[in-house]
Design a protein around this motif. Structure first.
Motif, PDB file in Angstrom:
ATOM      1  N   PHE A 197       0.823  -1.200   0.000  1.00 16.50           N
ATOM      2  CA  PHE A 197       0.000   0.000   0.000  1.00 16.50           C
ATOM      3  C   PHE A 197       0.865   1.260   0.000  1.00 16.50           C
ATOM      4  CE2 PHE A 197      -2.481  -3.437   1.750  1.00 16.50           C
ATOM      5  CZ  PHE A 197      -3.691  -3.305   1.090  1.00 16.50           C
ATOM      6  N   HIS A 198       2.026   1.166   0.640  1.00 15.26           N
ATOM      7  CA  HIS A 198       2.964   2.299   0.622  1.00 15.26           C
ATOM      8  C   HIS A 198       3.443   2.583  -0.797  1.00 15.26           C
ATOM      9  CE1 HIS A 198       6.383   4.840   1.732  1.00 15.26           C
ATOM     10  NE2 HIS A 198       7.113   4.081   0.947  1.00 15.26           N
ATOM     11  N   LYS A 199       3.842   1.530  -1.499  1.00 17.22           N
ATOM     12  CA  LYS A 199       4.325   1.701  -2.869  1.00 17.22           C
ATOM     13  C   LYS A 199       3.198   2.146  -3.797  1.00 17.22           C
ATOM     14  CE  LYS A 199       8.197  -1.589  -2.785  1.00 17.22           C
ATOM     15  NZ  LYS A 199       9.200  -0.736  -3.437  1.00 17.22           N
TER      16      LYS A 199
ATOM     17  N   ALA B 161       2.621   5.805  -3.190  1.00 18.02           N
ATOM     18  CA  ALA B 161       3.747   6.634  -3.626  1.00 18.02           C
ATOM     19  C   ALA B 161       3.944   6.582  -5.135  1.00 18.02           C
ATOM     20  CB  ALA B 161       5.030   6.181  -2.920  1.00 18.02           C
ATOM     21  N   GLY B 162       3.116   5.827  -5.844  1.00 17.10           N
ATOM     22  CA  GLY B 162       3.251   5.738  -7.299  1.00 17.10           C
ATOM     23  C   GLY B 162       4.437   4.925  -7.744  1.00 17.10           C
ATOM     24  N   GLU B 163       4.848   3.927  -6.939  1.00 19.31           N
ATOM     25  CA  GLU B 163       6.024   3.123  -7.260  1.00 19.31           C
ATOM     26  C   GLU B 163       5.668   1.788  -7.911  1.00 19.31           C
ATOM     27  OE1 GLU B 163       8.234   2.719  -3.669  1.00 19.31           O
ATOM     28  OE2 GLU B 163       8.514   4.872  -3.397  1.00 19.31           O
ATOM     29  N   LEU B 164       4.370   1.574  -8.202  1.00 20.14           N
ATOM     30  CA  LEU B 164       3.951   0.330  -8.832  1.00 20.14           C
ATOM     31  C   LEU B 164       3.458   0.602 -10.245  1.00 20.14           C
ATOM     32  CD1 LEU B 164       1.941  -1.296  -5.882  1.00 20.14           C
ATOM     33  CD2 LEU B 164       4.289  -1.812  -6.581  1.00 20.14           C
ATOM     34  N   GLU B 165       3.756  -0.331 -11.145  1.00 22.51           N
ATOM     35  CA  GLU B 165       3.285  -0.197 -12.521  1.00 22.51           C
ATOM     36  C   GLU B 165       1.776  -0.427 -12.578  1.00 22.51           C
ATOM     37  OE1 GLU B 165       5.130   0.743 -14.979  1.00 22.51           O
ATOM     38  OE2 GLU B 165       7.049   0.713 -13.899  1.00 22.51           O
TER      39      GLU B 165
ATOM     40  N   LEU C 178       0.212  -6.175  -7.545  1.00 23.12           N
ATOM     41  CA  LEU C 178       0.135  -5.532  -6.232  1.00 23.12           C
ATOM     42  C   LEU C 178      -0.762  -4.300  -6.266  1.00 23.12           C
ATOM     43  CD1 LEU C 178       3.811  -5.760  -4.900  1.00 23.12           C
ATOM     44  CD2 LEU C 178       1.886  -7.291  -4.481  1.00 23.12           C
ATOM     45  N   LEU C 179      -0.698  -3.537  -7.366  1.00 19.90           N
ATOM     46  CA  LEU C 179      -1.564  -2.371  -7.491  1.00 19.90           C
ATOM     47  C   LEU C 179      -3.026  -2.807  -7.567  1.00 19.90           C
ATOM     48  CD1 LEU C 179      -1.679   0.698  -7.701  1.00 19.90           C
ATOM     49  CD2 LEU C 179      -1.497   0.489 -10.183  1.00 19.90           C
ATOM     50  N   THR C 180      -3.269  -3.908  -8.251  1.00 13.79           N
ATOM     51  CA  THR C 180      -4.621  -4.463  -8.315  1.00 13.79           C
ATOM     52  C   THR C 180      -5.096  -4.865  -6.926  1.00 13.79           C
ATOM     53  OG1 THR C 180      -4.203  -5.306 -10.542  1.00 13.79           O
ATOM     54  CG2 THR C 180      -6.046  -6.269  -9.340  1.00 13.79           C
ATOM     55  N   LEU C 181      -4.221  -5.496  -6.157  1.00 13.73           N
ATOM     56  CA  LEU C 181      -4.555  -5.897  -4.787  1.00 13.73           C
ATOM     57  C   LEU C 181      -4.932  -4.679  -3.953  1.00 13.73           C
ATOM     58  CD1 LEU C 181      -2.514  -8.377  -2.576  1.00 13.73           C
ATOM     59  CD2 LEU C 181      -3.404  -6.257  -1.640  1.00 13.73           C
ATOM     60  N   ALA C 182      -4.109  -3.620  -4.046  1.00 14.45           N
ATOM     61  CA  ALA C 182      -4.355  -2.419  -3.248  1.00 14.45           C
ATOM     62  C   ALA C 182      -5.676  -1.760  -3.624  1.00 14.45           C
ATOM     63  CB  ALA C 182      -3.196  -1.433  -3.431  1.00 14.45           C
TER      64      ALA C 182
ATOM     65  N   ALA D 216      -2.787   9.512  -5.730  1.00 13.32           N
ATOM     66  CA  ALA D 216      -2.596   9.098  -4.350  1.00 13.32           C
ATOM     67  C   ALA D 216      -1.438   9.853  -3.710  1.00 13.32           C
ATOM     68  CB  ALA D 216      -2.329   7.589  -4.296  1.00 13.32           C
ATOM     69  N   LYS D 217      -0.375  10.042  -4.455  1.00 18.05           N
ATOM     70  CA  LYS D 217       0.785  10.737  -3.908  1.00 18.05           C
ATOM     71  C   LYS D 217       0.417  12.174  -3.545  1.00 18.05           C
ATOM     72  CE  LYS D 217       5.642  11.740  -4.828  1.00 18.05           C
ATOM     73  NZ  LYS D 217       6.742  11.625  -5.795  1.00 18.05           N
ATOM     74  N   ASN D 218      -0.321  12.838  -4.423  1.00 13.04           N
ATOM     75  CA  ASN D 218      -0.741  14.213  -4.144  1.00 13.04           C
ATOM     76  C   ASN D 218      -1.678  14.259  -2.943  1.00 13.04           C
ATOM     77  OD1 ASN D 218       0.731  15.073  -6.327  1.00 13.04           O
ATOM     78  ND2 ASN D 218      -1.009  15.026  -7.733  1.00 13.04           N
ATOM     79  N   PHE D 219      -2.510  13.215  -2.817  1.00 12.16           N
ATOM     80  CA  PHE D 219      -3.451  13.174  -1.698  1.00 12.16           C
ATOM     81  C   PHE D 219      -2.707  13.132  -0.375  1.00 12.16           C
ATOM     82  CE2 PHE D 219      -7.148  12.069   0.731  1.00 12.16           C
ATOM     83  CZ  PHE D 219      -6.711  11.146   1.664  1.00 12.16           C
TER      84      PHE D 219
END
Length: 233
Positions: free
Chosen positions: A149-151, A154-158, A163-167, A182-185
């Motif tokens: 969820f951290h990544k 922070a926009g660190e996942l493709e 993992l992005l799908t999971l989140a 999300a990063k701006n939020f």
């Protein structure tokens, strides 16, 4: 097999010595040991990566014990998440940790993704774990689960990352609005509230919630006693 060959060579040498025939001693081949067989370092690998690979191989071969996971505080290490969000993530982690060993392994991750409606291939699941598997044990600790969820935030996942799908499908409100949203939020939220005041406000809200639940239990017990006394009269 090797001992028979060595015995034959020793017997031949004794026969040569007894017959008085001089001969050069035959070289006895010694099989290389495990330390000689493996080569951890490569010319292109960095020293840090080579050390990690060597340690992982030692652990796999039983020559070393895994280091105990350091105790961490998720509230201080992952300050971008509120206490409620961390608790929601912990509940989800425990829900799919069917082995109750403090880890989500590949099969448990497979079940999680199927329940979320986004089943993955065996290779896809392995790649998901690999993205956040800091200790190379092939499974997810709670800290590594939070890293997902951290990544994501922070926009660190493709975009095509499992993992992005999971989140996104986890039903945990971490305001994952794509990569930059999300990063701006979180940046805006961090500017609006200091970590200390946010932490205190959340603790107070939890305390108020517990007080409210206790009051409700008292009222229910009192109502039950009144109802019971009415029947006994």
């Amino acid at each position: 097999m090797a001992s028979e060959e060595l015995a034959q060579k020793l017997q031949r040498r004794l026969q040569l010595e007894e017959s008085g025939v001089g001969a050069e001693p035959e070289a006895v081949e010694v099989e290389p040991g495990p330390e000689e067989e493996r080569s951890c370092l490569t010319a292109s690998a960095g020293a840090e990566l080579s050390a990690k690979l060597c340690r992982r191989q030692d652990i796999n071969e039983g020559a070393a014990q895994p280091r105990r996971a350091a105790v961490f505080n998720p509230y201080t290490e992952f300050k971008e998440f509120s206490r409620r969000q961390v608790k929601d993530m912990e509940r989800m982690f425990r829900l799919y940790d069917s082995g109750r060993d403090g880890y989500i392994d590949l099969m448990e991750l497979k079940l999680m993704m199927e329940k979320l409606g986004a089943p993955q291939t065996h290779l896809g699941l392995k790649n998901m774990i690999k993205e956040v598997d800091e200790d190379f044990d092939g499974k997810l600790s709670f800290r590594e689960f939070l890293l997902i969820f951290h990544k994501a935030a922070a926009g660190e996942l493709e975009e095509d990352s499992g993992l992005l799908t999971l989140a996104k499908l986890s039903e945990i409100d971490v305001s994952i609005e794509g990569v930059k949203g999300a990063k701006n939020f979180f940046e805006a939220k961090a500017q609006a509230l200091s970590s200390a005041s946010k932490f205190e406000a959340e603790i107070k809200a939890e305390q108020d919630e517990r007080k409210r639940e206790e009051e409700e239990r008292k009222h229910r017990r009192a109502a039950f006693r009144e109802l019971k006394s009415a029947f006994t009269q």
